[in-house]
Design a protein around this motif. Structure first.
Motif, PDB file in Angstrom:
ATOM      1  N   UNK A 115       0.852  -1.185   0.000  1.00  0.00           N
ATOM      2  CA  UNK A 115       0.000   0.000   0.000  1.00  0.00           C
ATOM      3  C   UNK A 115       0.888   1.236   0.000  1.00  0.00           C
ATOM      4  N   UNK A 116       0.302   2.358  -0.376  1.00  0.00           N
ATOM      5  CA  UNK A 116       1.054   3.609  -0.413  1.00  0.00           C
ATOM      6  C   UNK A 116       1.044   4.203   0.994  1.00  0.00           C
ATOM      7  N   UNK A 117       2.225   4.472   1.533  1.00  0.00           N
ATOM      8  CA  UNK A 117       2.342   5.007   2.889  1.00  0.00           C
ATOM      9  C   UNK A 117       1.676   6.384   2.951  1.00  0.00           C
ATOM     10  N   UNK A 118       0.978   6.674   4.065  1.00  0.00           N
ATOM     11  CA  UNK A 118       0.306   7.978   4.168  1.00  0.00           C
ATOM     12  C   UNK A 118       1.255   9.163   3.938  1.00  0.00           C
ATOM     13  N   UNK A 120      -3.918   2.199   7.329  1.00  0.00           N
ATOM     14  CA  UNK A 120      -3.753   3.612   6.969  1.00  0.00           C
ATOM     15  C   UNK A 120      -3.218   3.816   5.554  1.00  0.00           C
ATOM     16  N   UNK A 121      -2.727   2.743   4.916  1.00  0.00           N
ATOM     17  CA  UNK A 121      -2.136   2.872   3.584  1.00  0.00           C
ATOM     18  C   UNK A 121      -3.185   3.145   2.519  1.00  0.00           C
ATOM     19  N   UNK A 122      -2.709   3.564   1.369  1.00  0.00           N
ATOM     20  CA  UNK A 122      -3.597   3.909   0.262  1.00  0.00           C
ATOM     21  C   UNK A 122      -3.368   2.968  -0.908  1.00  0.00           C
ATOM     22  N   UNK A 123      -4.402   2.803  -1.702  1.00  0.00           N
ATOM     23  CA  UNK A 123      -4.257   2.036  -2.929  1.00  0.00           C
ATOM     24  C   UNK A 123      -3.520   2.899  -3.943  1.00  0.00           C
ATOM     25  N   UNK A 124      -2.691   2.260  -4.778  1.00  0.00           N
ATOM     26  CA  UNK A 124      -2.006   3.038  -5.823  1.00  0.00           C
ATOM     27  C   UNK A 124      -2.999   3.732  -6.752  1.00  0.00           C
ATOM     28  N   UNK A 125      -4.247   3.272  -6.711  1.00  0.00           N
ATOM     29  CA  UNK A 125      -5.253   3.909  -7.581  1.00  0.00           C
ATOM     30  C   UNK A 125      -5.794   5.208  -6.979  1.00  0.00           C
ATOM     31  N   UNK A 126      -5.475   5.450  -5.687  1.00  0.00           N
ATOM     32  CA  UNK A 126      -5.939   6.689  -5.053  1.00  0.00           C
ATOM     33  C   UNK A 126      -5.017   7.850  -5.400  1.00  0.00           C
ATOM     34  N   UNK A 127      -4.835   8.095  -6.673  1.00  0.00           N
ATOM     35  CA  UNK A 127      -3.978   9.207  -7.083  1.00  0.00           C
ATOM     36  C   UNK A 127      -4.671  10.512  -6.762  1.00  0.00           C
ATOM     37  N   UNK A 177      -8.050  13.902  -1.316  1.00  0.00           N
ATOM     38  CA  UNK A 177      -8.057  12.963  -0.201  1.00  0.00           C
ATOM     39  C   UNK A 177      -8.856  11.719  -0.514  1.00  0.00           C
ATOM     40  N   UNK A 178      -9.036  11.399  -1.829  1.00  0.00           N
ATOM     41  CA  UNK A 178      -9.881  10.270  -2.213  1.00  0.00           C
ATOM     42  C   UNK A 178      -9.408   8.985  -1.552  1.00  0.00           C
ATOM     43  N   UNK A 179     -10.312   8.256  -0.943  1.00  0.00           N
ATOM     44  CA  UNK A 179      -9.964   6.983  -0.322  1.00  0.00           C
ATOM     45  C   UNK A 179     -10.743   5.875  -0.987  1.00  0.00           C
ATOM     46  N   UNK A 180     -10.076   4.735  -1.165  1.00  0.00           N
ATOM     47  CA  UNK A 180     -10.767   3.589  -1.772  1.00  0.00           C
ATOM     48  C   UNK A 180     -11.787   3.043  -0.784  1.00  0.00           C
TER      49      UNK A 180
END
Ligand code: DAH
Length: 378
Positions: free
Chosen positions: A105-108, A360-367, A375-378
């Motif tokens: 996941x993408x670190x915050x 807390x990580x983000x999907x790589x698709x949450x560009x 601040x889009x979150x999956x």
């Protein structure tokens, strides 16, 4: 009659044992072809006496039929086997399990840096970088903190054992003949100096990155992240600074009701210096940004340091402070992430605990994009 039986058994046995279609064809020719042995028997019927023919004809016909049937059956068997084999070879098993979802996941911190880059790109700011292994001239001296300056002591600096300084072009007079101590940069502010020196003016940059201080508790880690902002142009004043910070913070927190308070402060590299507080309210026991901190039940939270770039810094960086002015600010990226996404212990940012990262990580698709929301979150 006995001979027919033997011939039939032998033929059927050989046919059953035929390995392939060409062997089978050879047997067909051998028995039923024009010169075949069964065909030869049929030809003998014409020369027989009627009684004998009556007796033998059905037997020979039956023999021929039997061999014919055996050939056909064996052929069908071979064709079926071949088809079977082809089907097996060409099978596409659609029931295979889908590949596992990638676990990373993408670190915050990375996500927030991307969000900041997106917001500031829209305001015309490029992303600049500088070395994490810095020298004391860029980290302190050029930022108006000479050797004896008390602010140096407040930075809890990690120094390297004395070594020959890496070759920074000794273009600035202050550097000439001065030995530079190497250190881990204590803030992103030296990128201000490096950018002005390398690209001149005007400047509009943000500089995100790692910084280091010998400090550790729930809100301090020896390594943390800052983002520096620098704008240099003609006729820049505090109003530009305030508008830029307001625009940035409203976009970042995705709220229109962000209210800032600028307090006089002191940083060696800005004059005047302002500390920026943001208003918050308490909702369900949590601090929620928004509204004036002066309303009942509200408060102010210190968020970042900023000010008009000190003319000495502009001079150290090789520009004429009578022509160029600007503002700068510095803010903790980790702190921005905690405020926006609700973590309460900074140390967990750097533990590498997969459960924390998964949460807390983000999907790589949450560009982050301004149109879809930073601040889009999956
Ligand atoms: N460099 C400061 C620090 O690390 C933060 C800062 C304050 C940066 C004011 C600035 C500024 O650019 O104008 O604490």
């Amino acid at each position: 009659m006995e001979d027919y039986r033997t011939l039939e058994d032998q033929a059927r046995e050989r046919i059953a044992a035929a390995a392939d279609l060409s062997a089978l064809e050879a047997l067909r020719v051998e028995y039923l072809g024009k010169q075949g042995s069964v065909s030869a028997l049929l030809k003998t019927l014409g020369a027989m006496a009627p009684e004998e023919r009556q007796e033998k004809a059905p037997a020979i016909q039956a023999l021929r039929q039997s061999v014919f049937d055996a050939l056909a059956a064996r052929k069908a068997e071979m064709e079926a086997a071949e088809l079977e084999q082809r089907l097996a070879a060409e099978t596409l098993d659609l029931s295979l399990p889908a590949p596992e979802m990638p676990k990373g996941s993408v670190h915050p911190v990375s996500q927030v840096m991307d969000e900041l880059a997106e917001i500031f790109a829209d305001l015309g700011f490029a992303v600049a970088t500088g070395p994490e292994i810095e020298d004391d001239w860029h980290n302190f001296t050029a930022l108006n903190m000479p050797e004896s300056h008390p602010a140096r002591a407040m930075h809890d600096t990690f120094y390297f054992p004395d070594a020959a300084p890496e070759g920074e072009p000794a273009s600035s007079s202050a550097a000439v003949g001065q030995k530079r101590r190497m250190l881990l940069r204590t803030h992103t502010s030296p990128v201000q100096v490096r950018t002005m020196m390398s690209q001149g003016a005007p400047v509009r940059i943000i500089a995100p990155g790692r910084v280091y201080r010998s400090d550790s508790d729930a809100t301090h880690t020896p390594m943390f992240h800052q983002i520096e902002g620098l704008m240099i142009d003609r006729g820049i004043h505090l109003g530009h600074l305030k508008w830029t910070l307001e625009t940035f913070l409203k976009a970042f927190f995705e709220r229109e009701d962000i209210v800032l308070r600028l307090r006089p402060s002191y940083f060696p590299f800005t004059e005047p210096s302002v500390e920026v507080d943001v208003g918050f309210a308490i909702e369900n026991g949590r601090r929620v940004l928004g509204g004036s901190g002066d309303e009942p039940g509200h408060g102010w939270m210190e968020l970042l340091g900023s000010g008009m770039v000190n003319r000495r810094v502009i001079e150290f960086s090789g520009l004429d402070p009578d022509e160029w002015q600007g503002f700068a600010f510095g803010v903790g990226v980790d702190r921005l992430a905690m405020l926006k996404y609700g973590m309460d212990d900074l140390r967990a940012f750097f533990d590498g605990d997969v459960r924390w990262l998964r949460h807390y990580g983000f999907s790589p698709f949450d560009q982050p994009t301004l149109s879809a929301g930073v601040g889009a979150r999956a």
